[in-house]
Design a protein around this motif. Structure first.
Motif, PDB file in Angstrom:
ATOM      1  N   TYR A   1      52.874  56.091   5.165  1.00  0.00           N
ATOM      2  CA  TYR A   1      52.205  57.026   4.268  1.00  0.00           C
ATOM      3  C   TYR A   1      53.263  57.714   3.418  1.00  0.00           C
ATOM      4  CZ  TYR A   1      47.809  56.543   6.814  1.00  0.00           C
ATOM      5  OH  TYR A   1      46.658  56.053   7.369  1.00  0.00           O
ATOM      6  N   LYS A   2      53.099  57.635   2.110  1.00  0.00           N
ATOM      7  CA  LYS A   2      54.081  58.220   1.192  1.00  0.00           C
ATOM      8  C   LYS A   2      53.793  59.689   0.897  1.00  0.00           C
ATOM      9  CE  LYS A   2      55.141  53.802  -1.019  1.00  0.00           C
ATOM     10  NZ  LYS A   2      55.198  53.050  -2.297  1.00  0.00           N
ATOM     11  N   LYS A   3      52.513  60.070   0.936  1.00  0.00           N
ATOM     12  CA  LYS A   3      52.165  61.457   0.632  1.00  0.00           C
ATOM     13  C   LYS A   3      52.405  62.339   1.858  1.00  0.00           C
ATOM     14  CE  LYS A   3      48.667  60.431  -2.877  1.00  0.00           C
ATOM     15  NZ  LYS A   3      47.253  60.631  -3.289  1.00  0.00           N
ATOM     16  N   LYS A   4      52.593  63.631   1.593  1.00  0.00           N
ATOM     17  CA  LYS A   4      52.804  64.594   2.673  1.00  0.00           C
ATOM     18  C   LYS A   4      51.466  64.963   3.317  1.00  0.00           C
ATOM     19  CE  LYS A   4      56.966  66.653   0.666  1.00  0.00           C
ATOM     20  NZ  LYS A   4      57.613  67.910   0.223  1.00  0.00           N
ATOM     21  N   ASN A   5      51.504  65.150   4.637  1.00  0.00           N
ATOM     22  CA  ASN A   5      50.311  65.530   5.383  1.00  0.00           C
ATOM     23  C   ASN A   5      50.564  66.889   6.046  1.00  0.00           C
ATOM     24  OD1 ASN A   5      48.520  62.873   5.505  1.00  0.00           O
ATOM     25  ND2 ASN A   5      50.665  62.276   5.744  1.00  0.00           N
ATOM     26  N   ILE A   6      49.863  67.883   5.573  1.00  0.00           N
ATOM     27  CA  ILE A   6      50.051  69.241   6.094  1.00  0.00           C
ATOM     28  C   ILE A   6      49.268  69.366   7.393  1.00  0.00           C
ATOM     29  CG2 ILE A   6      49.862  71.700   5.582  1.00  0.00           C
ATOM     30  CD1 ILE A   6      49.901  70.969   2.618  1.00  0.00           C
ATOM     31  N   THR A   7      49.904  69.052   8.487  1.00  0.00           N
ATOM     32  CA  THR A   7      49.265  69.130   9.800  1.00  0.00           C
ATOM     33  C   THR A   7      50.323  69.423  10.856  1.00  0.00           C
ATOM     34  OG1 THR A   7      47.894  67.923  11.397  1.00  0.00           O
ATOM     35  CG2 THR A   7      49.513  66.653  10.168  1.00  0.00           C
ATOM     36  N   ARG A   8      49.870  69.943  11.975  1.00  0.00           N
ATOM     37  CA  ARG A   8      50.739  70.222  13.116  1.00  0.00           C
ATOM     38  C   ARG A   8      50.144  69.521  14.334  1.00  0.00           C
ATOM     39  NH1 ARG A   8      51.716  76.743  12.170  1.00  0.00           N
ATOM     40  NH2 ARG A   8      52.868  76.541  10.183  1.00  0.00           N
ATOM     41  N   PRO A   9      50.685  68.377  14.720  1.00  0.00           N
ATOM     42  CA  PRO A   9      50.061  67.568  15.776  1.00  0.00           C
ATOM     43  C   PRO A   9      49.883  68.294  17.104  1.00  0.00           C
ATOM     44  CG  PRO A   9      51.726  66.300  14.601  1.00  0.00           C
ATOM     45  CD  PRO A   9      51.852  67.705  14.123  1.00  0.00           C
ATOM     46  N   PHE A  10      50.827  69.179  17.484  1.00  0.00           N
ATOM     47  CA  PHE A  10      50.716  69.852  18.769  1.00  0.00           C
ATOM     48  C   PHE A  10      49.628  70.931  18.770  1.00  0.00           C
ATOM     49  CE2 PHE A  10      54.774  67.868  19.536  1.00  0.00           C
ATOM     50  CZ  PHE A  10      54.783  67.660  20.911  1.00  0.00           C
ATOM     51  N   GLU A  11      49.242  71.382  17.588  1.00  0.00           N
ATOM     52  CA  GLU A  11      48.207  72.406  17.503  1.00  0.00           C
ATOM     53  C   GLU A  11      46.848  71.820  17.152  1.00  0.00           C
ATOM     54  OE1 GLU A  11      49.569  75.331  14.785  1.00  0.00           O
ATOM     55  OE2 GLU A  11      51.451  75.710  15.856  1.00  0.00           O
ATOM     56  N   ASP A  12      46.831  70.825  16.265  1.00  0.00           N
ATOM     57  CA  ASP A  12      45.567  70.196  15.858  1.00  0.00           C
ATOM     58  C   ASP A  12      45.857  68.737  15.533  1.00  0.00           C
ATOM     59  OD1 ASP A  12      43.031  69.629  15.092  1.00  0.00           O
ATOM     60  OD2 ASP A  12      43.140  70.647  13.153  1.00  0.00           O
ATOM     61  N   SER A  13      45.256  67.836  16.308  1.00  0.00           N
ATOM     62  CA  SER A  13      45.521  66.399  16.139  1.00  0.00           C
ATOM     63  C   SER A  13      44.339  65.653  15.539  1.00  0.00           C
ATOM     64  CB  SER A  13      45.869  65.777  17.493  1.00  0.00           C
ATOM     65  OG  SER A  13      44.805  65.961  18.422  1.00  0.00           O
TER      66      SER A  13
ATOM     67  N   LEU B   1      49.602  53.823  17.525  1.00  0.00           N
ATOM     68  CA  LEU B   1      50.894  54.500  17.634  1.00  0.00           C
ATOM     69  C   LEU B   1      51.145  55.287  16.352  1.00  0.00           C
ATOM     70  CD1 LEU B   1      52.905  51.424  18.952  1.00  0.00           C
ATOM     71  CD2 LEU B   1      52.188  53.347  20.353  1.00  0.00           C
ATOM     72  N   PHE B   2      51.924  56.350  16.461  1.00  0.00           N
ATOM     73  CA  PHE B   2      52.257  57.104  15.257  1.00  0.00           C
ATOM     74  C   PHE B   2      53.634  57.736  15.418  1.00  0.00           C
ATOM     75  CE2 PHE B   2      50.301  60.374  17.914  1.00  0.00           C
ATOM     76  CZ  PHE B   2      51.107  61.474  17.710  1.00  0.00           C
ATOM     77  N   LEU B   3      54.262  57.963  14.264  1.00  0.00           N
ATOM     78  CA  LEU B   3      55.527  58.687  14.176  1.00  0.00           C
ATOM     79  C   LEU B   3      55.388  59.710  13.068  1.00  0.00           C
ATOM     80  CD1 LEU B   3      58.502  59.199  14.823  1.00  0.00           C
ATOM     81  CD2 LEU B   3      59.094  57.323  13.277  1.00  0.00           C
ATOM     82  N   PHE B   4      55.572  60.979  13.430  1.00  0.00           N
ATOM     83  CA  PHE B   4      55.393  62.084  12.493  1.00  0.00           C
ATOM     84  C   PHE B   4      56.730  62.786  12.315  1.00  0.00           C
ATOM     85  CE2 PHE B   4      54.266  66.443  11.358  1.00  0.00           C
ATOM     86  CZ  PHE B   4      53.325  66.248  10.370  1.00  0.00           C
ATOM     87  N   GLY B   5      57.169  62.935  11.065  1.00  0.00           N
ATOM     88  CA  GLY B   5      58.434  63.591  10.766  1.00  0.00           C
ATOM     89  C   GLY B   5      58.225  64.894  10.023  1.00  0.00           C
ATOM     90  N   SER B   6      58.945  65.930  10.425  1.00  0.00           N
ATOM     91  CA  SER B   6      58.818  67.239   9.782  1.00  0.00           C
ATOM     92  C   SER B   6      60.156  67.960   9.852  1.00  0.00           C
ATOM     93  CB  SER B   6      57.725  68.078  10.455  1.00  0.00           C
ATOM     94  OG  SER B   6      58.054  68.309  11.823  1.00  0.00           O
TER      95      SER B   6
END
Length: 308
Positions: A63-75, A89-94
């Protein structure tokens, strides 16, 4: 109920084939990963996600666009994209001030988050910085784990299982020697995890077995373990449950030792020793058509005694 959760009846053959591909199977497809970045990222995170994507291709979605989310708080957003792209599977970078250069590795079961482990990048060397020939795209890597923490600590054991799921690639029936050229090495020591990527080179050794040398090709990471979200034991056991059709059937009278050697017990009927083939001797050979009776044998013995 969202649109993805509702019951959809196919109207065309194409949509029917699509729904059949998403239906549960005895042998599931290769696990795909979705790689995305959060609302705030750094140049290090952006380049690191591209390098992980290059290792995971073609079984990955970037995914090239930014995703404003916090996986540990809301998945919920992760679960929505998982259903949309059929990725488990997923990999989230922040990146932020509290947790700089942050990676979140995770996996989903039934489109719900199962495990999430947060790793912080302390040192990073990209693929482009290491000038060496790279492995072809789609090469199945060999995974090596070193360190006692991967066997003793529960969080490191779950991290090892998650990394195996993420990088293992497709299941193949056979492997050729020349195809074993990519190695991913993970070392857990002093509370850190070191990830290195090597290419194995087969050199001439003067005999049939080649001499193997390792050449670092990148990327290279120094991780530190941060937050974790692990599934309960019951849910983790349910995620590993196999259908009855795939379970190997038990074979009677077959056992294995500690080294994997197979032992079998064979039951045979009572053998007739009268029909047993013994060693042939010229003195015991009978002439064709000759039938020797007991009386003739007795007379032959008497003649032999008299002559002696």
């Amino acid at each position: 109920m969202t649109q993805l959760d509702s019951v959809i009846k196919p109207k065309t053959k194409r949509s029917k084939r699509f729904l059949e591909s998403r239906a549960p199977k005895l042998t599931e497809d290769v696990k795909s990963a979705m790689i995305m970045k959060g609302g705030n990222t750094s140049q290090t995170i952006t380049q690191a996600l591209k390098d992980i994507y290059s290792l995971k291709k073609p079984n990955a979605v970037m995914y090239k666009k930014k995703n404003i989310t916090r996986p540990f708080e809301d998945s919920t957003s992760l679960e929505f994209f998982s259903k949309k792209t059929d990725c488990s599977l997923f990999l989230f970078g922040s990146h932020n001030k509290k947790r700089p250069n942050n990676f979140i590795f995770g996996r989903l079961f039934d489109f719900h988050v199962l495990d999430m482990i947060e790793l912080g990048i302390e040192k990073y060397v990209s693929l482009s910085e290491i000038k060496a020939s790279k492995c072809p795209e789609g090469t199945k890597p060999m995974l090596v784990f070193a360190g006692e923490a991967f066997d003793t600590d529960n969080e490191h054991r779950r991290l090892k299982s998650l990394l195996i799921d993420f990088f293992r690639g497709p299941t193949v029936p056979a492997v050729r020697l020349a195809g074993l050229e990519h190695i991913l090495h993970f070392t857990a020591i002093d509370g850190k995890i070191y990830m290195r990527s090597y290419r194995s080179l087969l050199k001439k050794s003067g005999c049939r077995t080649p001499r193997i040398e390792l050449e670092e090709i990148g990327p290279s990471f120094d991780f530190v373990l941060r937050r974790t979200h692990l599934a309960s034991d019951d849910l983790y056991k349910l995620a590993h449950k196999q259908p009855k059709a795939l379970k190997p059937k038990k074979k009677k009278n077959i056992s294995h030792d500690a080294f994997g050697t197979k032992f079998g017990r064979v039951h045979m009927q009572k053998q007739d020793l009268s029909k047993l083939q013994t060693r042939k001797m010229k003195g015991l050979r009978k002439r064709r058509g000759e039938v020797v009776t007991e009386e003739q044998e007795g007379q032959a013995l008497k003649v032999a005694k008299v002559e002696s």
